[in-house]
Design an enzyme around this catalytic site. Structure first.
Site, PDB file in Angstrom:
ATOM      1  N   SER A 183       0.784  -1.274   0.052  1.00 47.30           N
ATOM      2  CA  SER A 183       0.158  -0.004  -0.109  1.00 47.30           C
ATOM      3  C   SER A 183       0.713   1.393  -0.077  1.00 47.30           C
ATOM      4  O   SER A 183       1.870   1.517  -0.763  1.00 47.30           O
ATOM      5  CB  SER A 183      -1.056  -0.155   1.303  1.00 47.30           C
ATOM      6  OG  SER A 183      -2.010   0.889   1.087  1.00 47.30           O
ATOM      7  N   ASP A 352      -8.193  -5.723  -6.425  1.00 43.22           N
ATOM      8  CA  ASP A 352      -7.936  -4.528  -5.924  1.00 43.22           C
ATOM      9  C   ASP A 352      -8.438  -3.232  -6.600  1.00 43.22           C
ATOM     10  O   ASP A 352      -7.752  -2.717  -7.514  1.00 43.22           O
ATOM     11  CB  ASP A 352      -6.404  -4.464  -5.348  1.00 43.22           C
ATOM     12  CG  ASP A 352      -6.050  -3.123  -4.648  1.00 43.22           C
ATOM     13  OD1 ASP A 352      -7.018  -2.443  -4.054  1.00 43.22           O
ATOM     14  OD2 ASP A 352      -4.951  -2.777  -4.490  1.00 43.22           O
ATOM     15  N   HIS A 408      -7.053  -5.788  -1.392  1.00 47.47           N
ATOM     16  CA  HIS A 408      -5.982  -4.689  -1.060  1.00 47.47           C
ATOM     17  C   HIS A 408      -6.055  -4.924   0.544  1.00 47.47           C
ATOM     18  O   HIS A 408      -7.021  -4.406   1.381  1.00 47.47           O
ATOM     19  CB  HIS A 408      -6.502  -3.284  -1.253  1.00 47.47           C
ATOM     20  CG  HIS A 408      -5.296  -2.364  -0.901  1.00 47.47           C
ATOM     21  ND1 HIS A 408      -4.439  -1.929  -1.884  1.00 47.47           N
ATOM     22  CD2 HIS A 408      -5.243  -1.602   0.290  1.00 47.47           C
ATOM     23  CE1 HIS A 408      -3.537  -0.962  -1.189  1.00 47.47           C
ATOM     24  NE2 HIS A 408      -4.135  -0.872   0.007  1.00 47.47           N
TER      25      HIS A 408
END
Length: 451
Positions: A183, A352, A408
């Site tokens: 991330s 994601d 994610h």
């Protein structure tokens, strides 16, 4: 426990009655047992603090270190950083790649239950899970000024941490080092890797045996990553053709830098927003006995642990309180690393929407690397686990992989597949190797049938 109160936006104050007054202030301690887990830990867990900065604004960075359960003398050393910025590395330890997790079936908020993960990445690597910057997890600063930071300073602090940690743990100086994260760490990790290479080249001590880095679902270019969300949502049938076409038209294809007077665009963008909660880890980390077991310093004892410190996080529509996002794209750092002897693994969950995989693939293609192995499936247990492509330039090698069904971040959704991928890559193998083995043992018709 008292409610948290504000202190110029930098502290999250909380009282913990009965917290150990005589807690040891050694730089590191071995943890033998943990609340929520029956019996002794079957691996070596060390926790500790490393001081960064001058005496006036000391930053105290907290880490969990788990020694490899394989061959600590030879196995790689991995420094893992969570995203946010401001999210605790306990997320990666408990939900992604570590040897512990929470049992959601038997846990309660009053009594979270831990269990051992049989296929942890610590089977083949020693891992440092680092809480950074100050204000993340159990890391803290001694002054309000210590909490004021940015991407550039954060990268420098982690490099400083790594040097000091290796000085204190000299037996790991010769182990190959890899940096990892996911991330928001997609911004910071390439900067840290560049700092390490630069330091080695000018003779900084200790010399760090850096070999490469891995990033999952990485934020890399804020504008490109954000703009790709709308297309991804449409491709996944989350947005109707009508909404997609209206948004593209009214926002002129730019969903990141939106004119505040463009009411049609703003209206169209109010479509999707979601957030996950990890309440059991919150309950566990805020227990007094857990803090005592982890040797959390008394100086931190009045502060509430949170999964992610919102005063540090990045938001597209507002400024963070104490963290300046001074690097809007890390693509240039990846580009400069292509001149080094370096290995990189970039992977993305193909479900994601926060950072769509084709946005990541776009910036990888912009590096203008040579294609070594073109787009092809990779397998776990004879099942397609995703698709991969391998690139190179001189001594720089980059592997990109999608994780089928991963969100994610990917390891939380597809734990077995991601652990298999990471283990193969750390073994200096390529995940294409699995495909090549299958080609030798299976007919083309058999492979096509499974696809």
């Amino acid at each position: 426990m008292n409610k948290r109160v504000s202190f110029s936006g930098y502290f999250r104050m909380k009282s913990f009655s009965g917290f150990a007054k005589n807690q040891c202030l050694r730089p590191s301690s071995i943890v033998k047992t943990l609340p929520g887990l029956v019996g002794d830990l079957p691996f070596t867990l060390e926790t500790g603090y490393v001081r960064i900065g001058g005496s006036d604004d000391d930053v105290q960075l907290f880490y969990y270190f788990i020694e490899s359960e394989g061959s600590p003398k030879d196995d790689p050393l991995v420094l893992w950083i969570s995203g946010g910025p401001g999210c605790s590395s306990i997320y990666a330890l408990l939900y992604e790649i570590g040897p512990l997790t929470l049992n959601f079936e038997t846990s309660t908020m009053e009594k979270p239950i831990l269990e051992i993960v049989p296929d942890s990445l610590t089977k083949v690597a020693s891992i440092i899970f680092l809480d950074q910057p100050a204000g993340s997890g159990f890391s803290y600063g001694k002054t309000p000024e210590a909490y004021i930071t940015n991407d550039t300073l954060s990268a420098i602090h982690v490099y400083d941490f790594m040097k000091k940690w290796l000085v204190d743990h000299p037996k790991f100086l010769n182990n190959p080092l890899y940096l990892g994260g996911d991330s928001y760490s997609g911004i910071v990790v390439p900067m840290i890797v560049q700092e390490i290479y630069n330091g080695n080249e000018v003779g900084e001590r200790p010399q760090i045996n850096i070999k490469g880095y891995t990033l999952g679902n990485p934020l890399t270019d804020r504008s490109g990553d954000y703009n790709s969300r709308i297309q991804f949502a449409h491709n996944m049938a989350l947005l109707s053709d009508a909404i997609y076409e209206s948004t593209k038209k009214n926002c002129h294809g730019d969903y990141f830098k939106v004119d505040p007077n463009n009411s049609l665009c703003i209206h169209d963008l109010q479509v999707v927003d979601k957030e996950d909660n990890y309440m059991y880890s919150y309950a566990w980390a805020n227990r007094r006995d857990v803090r005592e077991a982890l040797h959390i310093r008394e100086e931190y004892g009045h502060t509430e642990w949170v999964q992610c410190n919102r005063t540090l996080q990045f938001y597209f529509d507002k400024k963070a309180i104490s963290y300046t996002h001074d690097v809007h794209s890390s693509v240039g750092y990846h580009q400069r690393l292509t001149s080094k002897k370096c290995r990189a693994l970039i992977y993305s969950g193909d479900h994601d929407m926060a950072i769509p995989y084709f946005s990541t693939l776009n910036w990888i293609e912009s590096l203008n690397l040579s294609v070594v192995d073109d787009w092809r499936p990779w397998f776990v247990d004879d099942q397609v686990a995703g698709y991969t492509k391998k690139y190179s330039r001189g001594d720089y090698k980059l592997t990109f992989a999608t994780v089928k069904g991963g969100g994610h971040t990917a390891p939380e959704y597809k734990h077995k597949e991601c652990l298999s991928m990471l283990k193969m890559w750390l073994a200096n193998d390529t995940i294409n190797h699995v495909y090549k083995e299958m080609l030798l043992n299976k007919s083309e018709e058999d492979l096509l049938f499974r696809l």
